[in-house]
Every structure is written in C-alpha cells, then in structure tokens.
Design an enzyme around this catalytic site. Sequence first.
Site, PDB file in Angstrom:
ATOM      1  N   SER A 174      62.416  35.255  71.772  1.00  0.00           N
ATOM      2  CA  SER A 174      63.846  34.901  71.640  1.00  0.00           C
ATOM      3  C   SER A 174      64.188  36.516  71.037  1.00  0.00           C
ATOM      4  CB  SER A 174      64.025  34.181  70.128  1.00  0.00           C
ATOM      5  OG  SER A 174      63.172  34.491  69.126  1.00  0.00           O
TER       6      SER A 174
ATOM      7  N   LYS B 121      65.884  42.983  64.890  1.00  0.00           N
ATOM      8  CA  LYS B 121      66.378  41.846  65.344  1.00  0.00           C
ATOM      9  C   LYS B 121      67.325  41.178  64.544  1.00  0.00           C
ATOM     10  CE  LYS B 121      64.556  37.298  67.207  1.00  0.00           C
ATOM     11  NZ  LYS B 121      63.199  36.651  67.440  1.00  0.00           N
TER      12      LYS B 121
ATOM     13  N   SER C  40      57.689  34.630  70.546  1.00  0.00           N
ATOM     14  CA  SER C  40      58.998  35.461  70.637  1.00  0.00           C
ATOM     15  C   SER C  40      58.838  36.873  70.560  1.00  0.00           C
ATOM     16  CB  SER C  40      59.999  34.773  69.645  1.00  0.00           C
ATOM     17  OG  SER C  40      60.520  33.553  70.044  1.00  0.00           O
TER      18      SER C  40
END
Lengths: 473, 98, 487
Positions: free
Chosen positions: C148, C71, C172
């Site tokens: 996210s 990420k 997330s």
Amino acid sequence: MNFEAVIGLEIHVETKTKTKMFSSAPNVSLKEPNTAVTYLDMAFPGTLPTVNKEAVKNAIKVSHALHMEIDRELHFDRKNYFYSDLPKGYQITQQRRPIGSHGYLDLRTSRGLRRIGIERLHMEEDTCKQLHLSDYTLLDYNRAGVPLVEIVSYPELRTGEEARLYVEAIRNIVVYSGVSDGKMEEGSLRCDVNISLRPYGQEDFGTKVEIKNLNSLKNIEEAIEYEKKRQASLLLLGQEIAQETRRYDESRGETVLMRVKTDAVDYKYYPEANIPPIRLSEDFVKKAIEETPELYDAKLDRYVKMGIGEKEARIILLDPLFASYFEGALIKEATPKEVASFLIVEINSYLNKKNLTIGQLPLKPEAFGHIVAYGPKHGLTHQQTAKILEECLNSGISPEEAQAKLKIVALSSDEGEVKALVEEILRENPESVEAYRNGKDRALGFLVGQAMKKSHGKVNPALVSKLLQEGMK
Amino acid sequence: MKKVDLPLLRDASARLLFLMKEEEYLTLLEEFKILVKQMEKIGKIEGLEDYEPMTFPFDVAIDELREDEPAEVLAREEALENAGSTYMGQIKIAKVVG
Amino acid sequence: MDILDLSIREMRQALEEGRTTPKELLEKALERAKKDDCNAFESILEKEAYEALEGLGKNSGPLYGIPYLTKDNFSVKGIETVASSNILKGYRPLYDATVTRKLKEAGAILIGQTTMDELAMGGTGMSGHLGYTYNPYDPSHKRMVGGSSSGSAAAMAEAVVPFATGSDTGDSVRRPASLAGLVGVKPTWGRISRYGLFPFAPSLDHVGYFTRYVEDAALLLGVLAGHDPHDMTSSHRPIEDYAAYLDGNIKGKTFVRILDIEESLSDKRLLEALDRLSEELIKRGAVIKKERFGKDLLESLYATYIVISCAEATSNDANLDGIKFGPYYEGKTYDEAMRKARTAGFGELIKRRFVIGSFALMKENQDVLFLRAQRNRAKVVARLNELLALGDALLIPAASGVAPEFEAGGDKLSDEYLIADNHLVLGNFGGLPSISLPLAFENGLPLGVSLTLAPFKEGEMFRLASVIEDITGLRGLSVLNRKEGNL
C-alpha cells in the site's frame, strides 16, 4: 404457586484518578464541556492507549476488599459496537481475563447472614456524555475515557433488601478505599439489575429482565420488589415474561418498559493488540492493598469497641469526611462516646443551620476534641459544654474565652457540700418525700428544683438528683 | 458458522453503517466462498488446535504502567476544529433516542 | 550523478564541506517532485518545507537538511492527512506521529505526503482516492508499483528524496520496494513506535521506510527506533549503532532458502539471479541451506492474513464516522449521519474487507474464522522459528517477479497463486525484522530479494543486506540512476 427471584447486579464505578484510563487527559467531573480531552478521547487516528497505574491500583484495592483472586497479568479486549457516545467505535475492556474474579460479600440481612458470590471485576473506560435537548443531542468528551471498574455478581441475590445491602456494601468499599465518590445520584456509581423468577425448587432460570439506571439504594429495593410482583402476576396468569429492558419510574413506583431485546447484541470481542500483557509484581499488588485506607466495616467494628452505639457509629460513617473528622477529634482527654454525641447532635445541627459541609467547618477536629473534653474537666454539664461549643463555632474563640463571655459557672460537684444541701431539702419537704416514696416520681423533679433554687443554680443537678434518691431510699 | 448469503451480507454491511453497490455484494459473495473454503482447509491442518490464538508474535509482556500525571489537554476550539457540526462548545448530532 | 542521488552519508558530507546547502537540496527535491507523473503525491508541502528550513538553525541532527516524504497515514500536525481516503477529507491532525516528530528533531525536512492504497488496505496502489499510482520503471503506465505504500515507492524510484516512510502490515513496504528497485525495511514489531500511524491491523502493523542504500536504512533505524511512552508496545531494548554492523564480513553466516516458496514462482530470471547470489554469498564465506516450510502452511498464509487483518481493521476504522473529524453528513438520526459518511467515504474494496472482518469476529464464527486464523498464525510462527534456528536469515525472493500490469487484477480474493506474492507476510506474522532490496533486472524492470531474521536482529540484517548490495552492485538505484547489476 410461589416464586423465587433470581437477581444479579452489574455495578459500574467511576474511579478517582488524576487522569483517564488510557490517556493523560485530566479525570474531572465538573468542567466546561470538552475541556478535559486529549487526542485519544476523541479517537483521532493513530492514537494509542496507555494504561493508568493508579486505575489499576484502584481495581486491585476493590478486588481485594471483595475477597477476589487478583490476576497478576493484565489483558485487555475490545468490545465493538456503534453508538453516538462511543468515540472509537469500540470500548477497551477486560473480557477474557478480568483483574478480579471469584469474590464474595457477606450481608447481614433480615433473613440472616448471606454470602453473595461475585463473578468478576474488570477495568474499562467510560463513554462520552450526551446532553439530549428538544431536537438534537450534544456530545461532551470530558467523560470519555474516565476509568471504570465493573463489578458483576453471580445471580445469587433473592430480594430487594439483599440487593440494596449489596450495593450499599460495595458503595462503602469504593468510598472508604478512596477509589470513588460512589455517588449514585451523580452517576459515579451505576447499577443495572437482572431479575428473573422461577418456582421454588426449580433449577432453571426464568426469562431475564434488565432494569437500568437505578440512581438510589431505595430505588433499587423498590424496583426489584415491584418487578417481582409484576413478573409473578404475569406468570400466575400463564403469560410469558418478555426479555426486555425496563427503567424505574420513581414517582409511580413502577418499572416501565424501555425496549424489547431482539437478538442479543454481538460485541465481537477480541484482544486489544495495542496493549501488551502487563505483569504485575507481587510487590506492586501488595503495596496497593496496603495503601488501602481502613474500610467501612473495620471502622464500624472499631467504633463500637470504643463504646459508641452501632446506630451512632453508622451515622458517623455515612460520610467518610465525617468519619475522618470524628477520628481527628479523638484526643486522649475526650471520651469517644462524648465526641460522637457532640458531633452527631451539635455539630450536625450547626452544619445544617449554616448549610455547610463538614469540610467547611471553621473548627479543626482536634480543637473540637478539646472543647468536648473541656466541659467535664471544668465541671460543666453537657448543656453548658454545648453552649460553649456553639460560641466557639460562632466567634472562633477559645473555650475559656467562651465560658467567660457566656458567664457560665461550673456547678458544684463537691459531694460534701451537695449532701448538706440535699439533707436540708429533705428535711424541709417531708410531703414530697412521702409522695416520692409512694411512687410519685414527679416529686423528685420538684425536690431537685428546690435544691437548685436554694443554691442559686450552682450545684450539679445530676448529682443532686442522685443524692436525693439515695436519701429517700 | 452463519450461512453466507446476500441478505446476510446486506445486514452485515448495514450493521457496519455503510451501504455497498449491488454488484459489490456479489463480488463479496464470491470472495466469501473462496475464503470459507480456504479457512476450512486450514481447519484440517494437523495439530492446529494445539496452538493458542496468537495476538502478539513473541513475548512482549511489560511490567510498567503509565504514571497518573495529567498532560496533553486540548483547548476546546482545537478539540472541535475537525468536527463538522458543533454548537456551544460541543459536537451537535441528531437527537439520540433511547 | 546529482547530489540527490547520493546516500544520506554522502549528502551530509557534502553539506559539511559546503558543497551544497539544505536549501539547494530542498529546491532540487521539490523540482523533482513536481516532475512526478506517477501520481505519487497527495501533497507537495513547498511552503511548509521552506518554513521548516527557516526553523532548522544550526541543527546538527543526523538528518540535518535532508528532505523526505511521508506516507499519507502518518499524523502530521496541522497538515491535512487522509490516508488516501475520502472519509478523512479535510482532517488536520492536532499532533505529530512519533516518527514525524523524531524526523523533525533529527533535522529532516518533510516535503510532501505520498499516495497509498486506501487506509493501507491493499497491495496494488489502485485503491487510493486519487486513483492509480504508477511504476516509474514503466513509462507507459501499465504497471503497478505495488502497495500500500505506493506513492513513497514511486517517488523514491524517481529519486525525489533519499528516504520516505511507509507502513507494512502484510508486505506494504517490502513488496513495492521490490517492484521499484528500492531498499524497503520493516524492523521488529515494537522497534519503531506506531503512535500517530493510522492503524490498519495493530497486531501486524509496522512502521517501515524506503531508501536507495542499505547504509541509509541502517542510519534511519537509529533515528526512528526506540521506546515511546505513547506506545506501550514499543520496545525498551537499547537502540544499536546499526551502521557499525556494516563490516562486509559474512563468514560462517547461514542463509536459509525456502524451496517450496521458490517452486511456486515461475519467473526463471528471478530464480537464476537468486542462484547466482547464493553462489556469490558462498564465495564470501556464507553457508546456504535449502529447506521446506510446508506447502499447506504456505498456502494458508493469505486466508489467515485476510481474516486477521480485516477483523482488526473493521474495529480500527470504526472511529471514522464523520462526527469528530472528516466530512459530516446531516441525518435524521445519528446512525443515519454516520451511515452517510461511511457509505460516501469508503471505497468499495475496503467495505468488502470490513464485512469480511466483521463476519470473522461474530460470535458464531470466531472459532472457525478469527480464532482459527490466530491459531494458524501461531503455527506459522512456530515453523518460522524452527527455520530461523537453522541459520541467520531467510533468503527469499521479495516478489514473484517484476511489477505486474494493472490489468492482472486488483485486490480481489482469489484461489490462485496462494504462495507467490504472499510469503512476505511471514515477517508480519512473526513480527520479524525483514528487508527487501534490488536483486537484478528483467527487461528493464527491477526484481527484489528479501531477508527475514529473528526479532531485534536488525544490525545483523543490515550487515547481510549490505553484502548482497555489494554483490548485486545495485546501490542508489532510481530511474535517473539506472544500473543493470551484476547478477
């Protein structure tokens, strides 16, 4: 109407550690800009604070010296505000639970002994250093994250003198505990003053004015005394005191307006979640306290008990390195009073002449002690010993060699020999004896001179003088 | 609690050092109405005041500190390589007054 | 099935037996990455990956030669890392996050960075600076993959790599995992070091990750867990042999279902699958309990989360000012320079979040906003602990249903659906280990289920999850390896 000043002090002390408060970058004051910096100090994303053990010990030492309660669990908070010198946009501090609380200091003031309460001592981190040039500002992050302790007094100080003594006492504590350089002129000890006036007998506080960045003890006292007068004259004219921040202009001897405080800044404090509560063991706290070197007041007491005058003792204690040199020179054969005297006069003047610090003196403290003891042991006068000391310092030779080189001869202190000489002198100078007996003290000097002349300077003048006086009684 | 209105929101964003689009302040105002209402509801949950505000979810207390040993110094060029405005080995910004 | 669709254990076996090479794995992963049409990538690090391959040597780490994605909010030394925000444009970290370092040391090869909601503040995959991230299960690109950790979820559903990192502050990792048919893990708070993870709200932030096999998830925790001297909140508890828990034995284990969460859901297929799963678990010797959490408390989760997370975020992101890193703007004063950088650099959603957070922390408001939210968090956690005392794990749907369409809305605060889709935050409030994994399919779109356990019960979590995986038959799922499942 008479007014009483209500004064509270906030003192920030940069503490000496190898690394910063929350990062392992070196904590050094003099280095090229931005060469003592690591990731956290420049607030790079994802960096996390780690609490420096030594900084905690330092805070414990000072808290203990200030008679504070020491929290056995450490908690940290964030103080949030934007400023150019604040890399993270917040400062990590201890808002809810300062490590030290509810302490006091006793001050010997001209109004007598005064006990000043201290509200709190907490740990926090310094900001980065700003260099303001003509049309821009440069940022150096070396100072960002340097460990600080902030010491906040209760508003219990009343005069400039008290404030000065309070700061001096705290400086002595942080310097002698080895926690800080405590140099106000270099900013390693910074003092902000809050001062308001109220009529005697009134409980409520008046409007508070803050005076910032006072860089010497003298300035603290002067700024407060000036500010007291300034506020009093405004109040007597029926004018309001504005809530503002002022600074002290040394050349004018006045406080000057920096800025008017509008609404108080809201720092939006909240707990720092990146540092869990840290439990301090009794053992850890105890050890930190035990490790603390002897502090100023204890040394002062001890020196006075050794027979040194308080004034001399305070001179020695002006600099902890000086004090430690003094203590190193206290060998058995030397009297502390003599060591103190040679240190304060001869050594000091040598250092001044050569522009050296005590650390640079080319004479080990113990060797110095031996020289001080050498004189009395060899029947030399103070002046003779001083000459030998000077030679030892200049040539790096032993006192024996120095004595031989300078052809210094011990003066006779043989009482029988000197007594015979004195009787001879008294016989040969009846007018002077008469004059002395009639109160002409100067005659004694003449007689001593005659004795020295007759003996070719080989007797101890002090002994001569003593025996002459006895003989003329 | 402070009353939430457009001037307050503009002031709050200014203090956070950013400006928002005009319609965003209106969206935000709506969001605040909802949030405040829900927080008021939470305030009425019985026994809430018996709980201490929670930062750490369980006992995470530790008993160790970082040893005071220097490490990790950045070279100056490295420290400054992400900065957009530098001069003579320092970060340069507009003159800070006061 | 292609080699890339296998579990890490199987890949390692193939490597050992010479049926494949790290180079071949890398080539195939890059090939799949380049085919991505869901906006999963901030970067594909082809050159760096080949360099890492060169540097591998005879490494025999547990992830030797395994390609992975990270990420965009994990610090990677020397590689632009921006958390999908313009305010960090051009920022090249000077250090590796602990997670990045551990994966490198274990022999894993980083092949790219994935898109996310800006600075991890969002749950839709709509707020990143590169635009929407799409759900690979919907070729029409009408549906979100969630956020996210959007890009990691999308790329994992495209089977580009066998695992990808994520971060989980509210849900997330676990919710996108559910919407993309993946295993999503968030261990106990403090189990994995957060050093180098760009913070959103540290008291709720967790490092998490995606896999397609529960056994991979167990393997990875063994690599990522452990105390880190850079993170004082990282736990000293020993790392366990998590794979050793995967014995399939759940006799006497108790799963607690939360009725008032289930009642808030309208997806019949989801509830039906959950019932069937329960029946199968009982058949294998488990006990199912049905409890109520308390509707008031459940309805309070979202506001509580918003207040706490936004308050922390407004402080954490105060370092983003264009002075030390990120795009610099000239200004007549320093604050004008900072204001320009922050105005241009932040998206509108997170600006609103910052204002909310800052307002909640103001002196006059703390009592009724921030502190009230923190008190309520404590009350919620106390209730969670009561329920966990009744059994081994909470068994809860991982999302309210299948991936919603973008049109259903972004991250605006709303008064509706307060429980559904917000309950995964329970795991963050309590810092509890939590996993989501595929449950069933509905019209070709995945549904997920979650488990939440007491602190540091990760081993138990993987044991229970692997049995569920066995029941559903949904192992190794991706759009290239579709299955219908057994439920």
